[in-house]
Scaffold this motif. Structure first.
Motif, PDB file in Angstrom:
ATOM      1  N   THR A  52       0.063  78.551  51.713  1.00 48.41           N
ATOM      2  CA  THR A  52       0.670  79.486  50.772  1.00 48.41           C
ATOM      3  C   THR A  52       1.206  80.679  51.537  1.00 48.41           C
ATOM      4  O   THR A  52       0.495  81.278  52.347  1.00 48.41           O
ATOM      5  N   GLN A  56       3.438  83.613  47.577  1.00 46.51           N
ATOM      6  CA  GLN A  56       2.635  82.666  46.807  1.00 46.51           C
ATOM      7  C   GLN A  56       3.370  81.348  46.552  1.00 46.51           C
ATOM      8  O   GLN A  56       3.070  80.629  45.596  1.00 46.51           O
ATOM      9  N   THR A  58       4.217  77.490  47.826  1.00 37.78           N
ATOM     10  CA  THR A  58       3.574  76.457  48.623  1.00 37.78           C
ATOM     11  C   THR A  58       4.536  75.983  49.717  1.00 37.78           C
ATOM     12  O   THR A  58       5.693  75.682  49.444  1.00 37.78           O
ATOM     13  N   ASP A  85       7.922  76.426  44.411  1.00 34.91           N
ATOM     14  CA  ASP A  85       7.437  77.499  43.534  1.00 34.91           C
ATOM     15  C   ASP A  85       7.897  77.158  42.127  1.00 34.91           C
ATOM     16  O   ASP A  85       7.482  76.153  41.581  1.00 34.91           O
TER      17      ASP A  85
END
Length: 213
Positions: A52, A56, A58, A85
């Motif tokens: 991450t 935030q 991936t 995301d």
């Protein structure tokens, strides 16, 4: 684990164990397809090393292997290549069309499909990388070529909305540059509008002219 990929059934237990042994258990979208130019060889693609980032989102490595006789013969690990995301990866596909870029070299493709998470503004995009073998490695020779796009806007409850869809088709040109064949891209698009008339949904589709580049 063979998670979500439409081609995961093509990966047998031997390949799954080989991936686990060399890359650990934390992989996804494991995808396999026999290489038509080398009958004893399987092309394998998957995501690995998820993390991450500061936003935030991936982040995953994209990993492509060539497997023969239960051994990895060639590989490429593209670090932090794929982000997910609000627009997230939904599938990986291996493309073994005849991308013969020179007399002795045939490339293969890996397609990455992304979907948007909005219900009222749906979207799908497909991108492709082209790869060739390079000694014991695999070399990415074309990165992030868009091959499909869909987008739309509608009210979310009835049929009323507008939608656009474009397919991009690849072919190999007889013309060469620096000893390698040029790649031609043919585009075909359509625009669709749907409206409700007398409580029935009616659709109208307009096709754009096909173009090459």
């Amino acid at each position: 684990m063979c998670l979500l990929s439409s081609n995961c059934l093509a990966c047998d237990k031997t390949i799954e164990e080989l991936v686990k042994k060399n890359f650990g258990d934390n992989y996804s979208y494991l995808t396999c397809k026999q290489n038509p130019s080398v009958k004893t060889q399987t092309i394998v693609a998957f995501l690995g090393n998820p993390a991450t980032d500061e936003n935030q989102s991936t982040v995953n490595d994209a990993i492509v292997l060539l497997v023969s006789n239960n051994k990895i013969t060639n590989q490429i690990v593209e670090k932090s290549m794929l982000y997910s995301d609000a627009i997230y990866l939904s599938d990986i596909k291996i493309d073994t069309a005849a991308y013969t870029i020179s007399k002795k070299i045939r490339a293969f493709g890996v397609r990455f499909v992304f979907n948007g998470s909005s219900r009222v503004s749906p979207s799908t995009d497909e991108f492709m990388n082209l790869y060739i073998t390079d000694n014991k490695n695999i070399k990415n020779i074309l990165r992030g070529l868009i091959t499909y796009n869909f987008s739309g806007d509608w009210d979310g409850t009835s049929c009323e909305g507008v939608f656009d869809e474009t397919n991009f088709y690849l072919s190999i040109s007889p013309v060469q540059t620096n000893g390698f064949a040029n790649i031609l891209i043919t585009k075909k698009s359509q625009h669709e509008k749907s409206i409700k008339i007398n409580n029935e949904c009616e659709e109208k589709t307009l096709y754009s002219p096909t173009g090459k580049k």
